[in-house]
Design an enzyme around this catalytic site. Structure first.
Site, mmCIF file in Angstrom:
data_model
loop_
_atom_site.group_PDB
_atom_site.id
_atom_site.type_symbol
_atom_site.label_atom_id
_atom_site.label_comp_id
_atom_site.label_asym_id
_atom_site.label_seq_id
_atom_site.Cartn_x
_atom_site.Cartn_y
_atom_site.Cartn_z
ATOM 1 N N HIS A 17 0.855 -1.187 0.000
ATOM 2 C CA HIS A 17 0.000 0.000 0.000
ATOM 3 C C HIS A 17 0.891 1.236 0.000
ATOM 4 O O HIS A 17 2.121 1.126 0.157
ATOM 5 C CB HIS A 17 -0.944 -0.005 1.213
ATOM 6 C CG HIS A 17 -0.237 -0.069 2.526
ATOM 7 N ND1 HIS A 17 -0.235 -1.174 3.343
ATOM 8 C CD2 HIS A 17 0.542 0.840 3.154
ATOM 9 C CE1 HIS A 17 0.482 -0.941 4.406
ATOM 10 N NE2 HIS A 17 0.983 0.277 4.319
HETATM 11 C C1 T46 Z 1 3.764 0.162 6.740
HETATM 12 C C2 T46 Z 1 4.313 -1.148 7.166
HETATM 13 C C3 T46 Z 1 5.782 -1.107 7.422
HETATM 14 C C4 T46 Z 1 -3.065 -0.744 14.013
HETATM 15 O O1 T46 Z 1 -4.019 -1.020 14.747
HETATM 16 N N1 T46 Z 1 -2.285 0.332 14.281
HETATM 17 C C5 T46 Z 1 -1.219 0.676 13.512
HETATM 18 O O2 T46 Z 1 -0.536 1.669 13.828
HETATM 19 C C6 T46 Z 1 -0.929 -0.125 12.354
HETATM 20 C C7 T46 Z 1 0.253 0.222 11.462
HETATM 21 C C8 T46 Z 1 -1.726 -1.212 12.105
HETATM 22 N N2 T46 Z 1 -2.765 -1.507 12.910
HETATM 23 C C9 T46 Z 1 -3.570 -2.710 12.649
HETATM 24 C C10 T46 Z 1 -4.327 -2.670 11.327
HETATM 25 C C11 T46 Z 1 -4.353 -4.128 10.896
HETATM 26 O O3 T46 Z 1 -5.449 -4.759 11.477
HETATM 27 O O4 T46 Z 1 -2.676 -3.829 12.535
HETATM 28 C C12 T46 Z 1 -3.085 -4.710 11.514
HETATM 29 C C13 T46 Z 1 -1.968 -4.932 10.501
HETATM 30 O O5 T46 Z 1 -1.740 -3.702 9.792
HETATM 31 P P1 T46 Z 1 -1.262 -3.675 8.257
HETATM 32 O O6 T46 Z 1 -1.974 -4.719 7.499
HETATM 33 O O7 T46 Z 1 -1.400 -2.269 7.784
HETATM 34 O O8 T46 Z 1 0.275 -4.096 8.411
HETATM 35 P P2 T46 Z 1 1.447 -4.040 7.339
HETATM 36 O O9 T46 Z 1 2.601 -4.696 7.998
HETATM 37 O O10 T46 Z 1 1.026 -4.560 6.036
HETATM 38 O O11 T46 Z 1 1.773 -2.476 7.155
HETATM 39 C C14 T46 Z 1 2.236 -1.724 8.264
HETATM 40 C C15 T46 Z 1 1.730 -0.300 8.135
HETATM 41 O O12 T46 Z 1 0.307 -0.306 8.013
HETATM 42 C C16 T46 Z 1 2.328 0.413 6.961
HETATM 43 O O13 T46 Z 1 2.031 1.788 7.009
HETATM 44 O O14 T46 Z 1 4.435 0.937 6.086
HETATM 45 O O15 T46 Z 1 3.656 -1.719 8.308
#
Ligand code: T46
Length: 133
Positions: free
Chosen positions: A49
């Site tokens: 993303h």
């Molecule tokens: C990025 C990479 C490096 C939260 O509740 N709080 C938060 O601050 C974040 C980042 C996520 N979440 C929840 C939302 C989802 O249910 O944690 C779960 C996993 O998040 P996400 O699918 O967005 O995780 P990644 O590892 O794909 O991405 C994250 C960041 O979203 C993104 O900005 O750069 O880590």
């Protein structure tokens, strides 16, 4: 494509090393949120993303992983494997994190609190956003 990479000052002592990241010194923005990823599966891809406004500084505290950054016209790959180095992901960058070792601990310092509205999760929408930017 210019990506800011940081080499932090390592305060080395016989008993170990300390790195300090301080507002208005080592940090390129005021940090409003900190999170970290661990227990990562080396076969899966995180991220996929972009963010409309968020800036983030990534530091691989332990282990190693690969980071791919794409600004809509160019793509660069980085190996994150040094806790004394950071990569700044500015707004409008499609990111993917993959190839993580099982001991990876990835620290993320973020310029904003969590906001799902800031995410662009569709690659075509991202390309449109990058073109308009
Ligand atoms: C990025 C990479 C490096 C939260 O509740 N709080 C938060 O601050 C974040 C980042 C996520 N979440 C929840 C939302 C989802 O249910 O944690 C779960 C996993 O998040 P996400 O699918 O967005 O995780 P990644 O590892 O794909 O991405 C994250 C960041 O979203 C993104 O900005 O750069 O880590």
């Amino acid at each position: 494509m210019e990506i800011a990479k940081y080499k932090f000052k390592e305060n080395k002592a016989p008993g170990g090393t300390l790195v300090s990241l301080e507002d208005k010194k080592e940090l390129p923005f005021a940090v409003k949120r900190v999170y970290y990823l661990y227990g990562l599966d080396g076969n899966s891809v995180r991220g996929r993303h972009a963010h409309r406004t968020l800036q983030q500084l990534l530091v691989c505290l332990c282990g190693s992983c690969k980071l791919s950054l794409d600004n809509g016209s160019e793509r660069q790959e980085f190996l994150l494997d040094n806790p004394a180095e950071g990569v700044l992901i500015s707004a409008g960058m499609w990111r993917e994190i993959y190839g993580c070792s099982s001991d990876t601990v990835l620290l993320v310092l973020a310029s904003e609190i969590y906001d799902e509205e800031d995410y662009i999760r569709d690659y075509d929408e991202f390309l449109h956003f990058a073109k308009e930017k």
